[in-house]
Motif scaffolding. Structure first.
Motif, short mmCIF file in Angstrom:
data_model
loop_
_atom_site.label_atom_id
_atom_site.label_comp_id
_atom_site.label_asym_id
_atom_site.label_seq_id
_atom_site.Cartn_x
_atom_site.Cartn_y
_atom_site.Cartn_z
N ALA A 6 3.99 -1.10 -6.01
CA ALA A 6 4.04 -1.48 -4.58
C ALA A 6 3.45 -0.38 -3.73
O ALA A 6 2.72 -0.64 -2.76
CB ALA A 6 5.49 -1.75 -4.15
N LEU A 7 3.71 0.86 -4.08
CA LEU A 7 3.18 1.98 -3.32
C LEU A 7 1.69 2.01 -3.40
O LEU A 7 0.99 2.20 -2.39
CB LEU A 7 3.79 3.29 -3.85
N VAL A 8 1.19 1.76 -4.65
CA VAL A 8 -0.27 1.79 -4.84
C VAL A 8 -0.91 0.69 -4.00
O VAL A 8 -1.92 0.87 -3.35
CB VAL A 8 -0.61 1.64 -6.34
N LEU A 9 -0.26 -0.50 -4.09
CA LEU A 9 -0.81 -1.63 -3.32
C LEU A 9 -0.78 -1.33 -1.82
O LEU A 9 -1.71 -1.69 -1.06
CB LEU A 9 -0.01 -2.91 -3.60
N GLY A 10 0.28 -0.68 -1.34
CA GLY A 10 0.39 -0.35 0.11
C GLY A 10 -0.71 0.61 0.50
O GLY A 10 -1.32 0.46 1.56
N ILE A 11 -0.93 1.60 -0.37
CA ILE A 11 -1.98 2.59 -0.01
C ILE A 11 -3.33 1.91 0.01
O ILE A 11 -4.14 2.12 0.90
CB ILE A 11 -1.95 3.76 -1.03
N ALA A 12 -3.52 1.05 -0.98
CA ALA A 12 -4.81 0.36 -1.04
C ALA A 12 -5.00 -0.52 0.19
O ALA A 12 -6.08 -0.59 0.78
CB ALA A 12 -4.88 -0.48 -2.33
N GLY A 13 -3.90 -1.21 0.61
CA GLY A 13 -4.00 -2.09 1.81
C GLY A 13 -4.29 -1.28 3.06
O GLY A 13 -5.05 -1.70 3.93
N PHE A 14 -3.65 -0.13 3.14
CA PHE A 14 -3.85 0.69 4.34
C PHE A 14 -5.28 1.16 4.44
O PHE A 14 -5.89 1.13 5.50
CB PHE A 14 -2.88 1.88 4.29
N ILE A 15 -5.82 1.60 3.24
CA ILE A 15 -7.20 2.10 3.24
C ILE A 15 -8.15 0.98 3.58
O ILE A 15 -9.08 1.12 4.34
CB ILE A 15 -7.54 2.71 1.84
N GLY A 16 -7.83 -0.24 3.01
CA GLY A 16 -8.71 -1.38 3.30
C GLY A 16 -8.65 -1.74 4.77
O GLY A 16 -9.65 -2.06 5.41
#
Length: 514
Positions: free
Chosen positions: A11-21
């Motif tokens: 979930a953390l990885v996905l959150g970071i990825a979403g934020f960067i996107g």
């Protein structure tokens, strides 16, 4: 447990990825918006430049139009001013031409006038020579010298001047009468309009009503003792005749007559009639009449507005209530003269209070002339002096019938007010014998003049018509005779109002055709 950790890491990885996107997307959106804003800014700037250029061109065009319009207006104004200047120049030229013409005309007229002046001088010299020659010829023809002719002409003119004098006298008399009558009518008219008084008839008898004829016998009494007692106590005469239910009281003294009347009424009401009762009733009646006299005097003071009179003068004024003269109640007459004097004095600017005081007291002597010897004027003057009245009031009392000279305007005002009150229609009744004597005296005065053929007193003595002889009295002389007759009437007769002197002259010529 490990599974949960893996899920958390995922979930953390996905959150970071979403934020960067998301950050990358927002950056692209921002860059795109900035690019749009810059292009919009360029477009707006271009539009603004185009609008400014357009407005600049429009302003230049408007300025050019305005300059053109101003230029046209200025040129129009200049043209109008040039036209006005040209018109002014034209008018000035015309005026100069007119002035030149007038100057020429004046010079021509001056020359003509100078020529006519020479001709007139020559004519005057010719007239003088002709006049001189005619005078010499007239002297030869008439047989009169210059001085004799002048005397003759003056004699002729003297007759003509008699006519002129009569005409002038008539004119001046008419003018004076009109002016004085106008002023007098104004003053007297205002006074009369503001003053009115009732008039009572003169009486020397009083009538007392009886309840029945039997009362006559009781008043007479046994062998006439009651009637003698009444007559003795009151000083009057009782007349008991066939008049039903009435007794007449006769006396020239009004106070006694009033006391007798009151006495009789009291005795009739009481029913007890005998000498002792009569004497007692007379005393009561006398006291009542005295009270009435005092009350009438005080009422007259209040009505007239005259104050500070001596108490004895107040009583004398009250006695006038029972006194009559020629049918006129003397107290009413005195009050009327008082009011008229005050009104006339106010019109003339004289002392109103003094005039009213003199008017109220002018006939005070009539209150005692039945008891003392002397005329009412003399008795009035004595009473006024006795009670320390003002000298002007005393002179007004003394002069109101012209016995002495009036020393103040107040005395003249009282004379006029007294004449107005006495002459008022219905105010007085004149004795028939005096009336006839006055008419006879009028005709006697008129017949005493030379040239009078007959005279007739008419209009109750207000007018006298005089027939003159035409061969003796000329039209011009009539004016002088009328004036002389009027003067004699004024000097020798006493009368209210005025008397018209009317002269009549008539020439009749008859002839017959055969």
């Amino acid at each position: 447990m490990i599974g949960y950790i893996i899920l958390g890491v995922s979930a953390l990885v996905l959150g970071i990825a979403g934020f960067i996107g998301g950050s990358a997307y927002r950056k692209k959106s921002a860059e795109k918006a900035i690019g749009s804003a810059e292009s919009e800014a360029v477009r707006i700037l271009n539009d603004a430049m185009k609008t400014a250029e357009t407005r600049k061109k429009e302003a230049l065009l408007e300025a050019k139009d305005e300059i053109h319009q101003l230029r046209q207006e200025t040129e129009k104004d200049l043209r109008e001013r040039r036209s006005e200047v040209q018109r002014q120049e034209h008018r000035l030229l015309q005026r100069e031409e007119n002035l030149d013409k007038k100057t020429d005309n004046l010079e021509a007229k001056e020359e003509k006038l100078a020529e006519r002046a020479k001709q007139i001088d020559a004519k005057i010299e010719e007239c003088e020579l002709l006049k001189k020659s005619q005078m010499e010829m007239l002297e030869k023809i008439s047989g009169y010298s210059k001085e004799q002719a002048k005397a003759y002409l003056l004699e002729v003119l003297d007759g003509e001047l008699t006519h002129e004098k009569a005409v002038r006298i008539k004119e001046y008399e008419n003018q004076t009468k009109e002016e004085s009558a106008k002023i007098a009518k104004e003053v007297i008219g205002r006074a009369i309009q503001r003053c009115a008084a009732d008039h009572s008839s003169e009486m020397t008898v009083s009538v007392v009503g009886l309840p029945n004829d039997e009362m006559k016998g009781r008043i007479i009494g046994r062998e006439g003792r009651n009637i003698r007692a009444i007559e003795s106590a009151t000083g009057v005469d009782l007349i008991i005749d066939d008049t039903p239910e009435a007794i007449t009281i006769s006396s020239f003294e009004p106070i006694r007559r009033e006391i007798a009347r009151v006495t009789l009424e009291k005795l009739i009401n009481d029913g007890r009639i005998h000498p002792a009762r009569i004497e007692e009733t007379v005393q009561k009646a006398t006291a009542e009449v005295d009270a009435i006299i005092k009350q009438e005097g005080e009422s007259a003071m209040i009505e007239s507005g005259v104050h500070n009179l001596h108490p004895e003068l107040v009583k004398l004024i009250g006695r006038l209530h029972f006194r009559t003269s020629y049918g006129q109640n003397v107290l009413n007459h005195s009050l009327e003269v008082c009011h008229l004097s005050g009104l006339i004095a106010s019109e003339l600017g004289a002392d109103v209070s003094l005039a009213k005081r003199a008017g109220l007291l002018h006939d005070i002597g009539k209150a005692i002339d039945h008891e003392q010897e002397g005329s009412h004027i003399q008795l009035g003057v004595e009473a006024a002096k006795k009670y320390k009245e003002n000298d002007i009031v005393i002179n007004a009392i003394h002069a109101h019938h012209g016995e002495v000279e009036a020393k103040s305007v107040i005395a003249c005002i009282v004379q006029a007010a007294d004449a107005i009150s006495a002459a008022r229609p219905g105010a007085r009744r004149e004795n028939i014998e005096n009336y006839i004597k006055r008419l006879e005296k009028l005709e006697e005065i008129a017949n005493s003049f030379n040239g009078v053929e007959g005279s007739f007193a008419i209009q109750a003595g207000r007018e006298i018509r005089i027939i003159v002889k035409p061969e003796v009295v000329s039209d011009d002389k009539m004016v002088i005779i009328a004036r002389d007759i009027a003067k004699r009437i004024e000097d020798e007769l006493e009368y209210p109002g005025q008397i018209k002197v009317n002269l009549i002259r008539e020439n009749r010529v008859a002839d017959y055709a055969k």
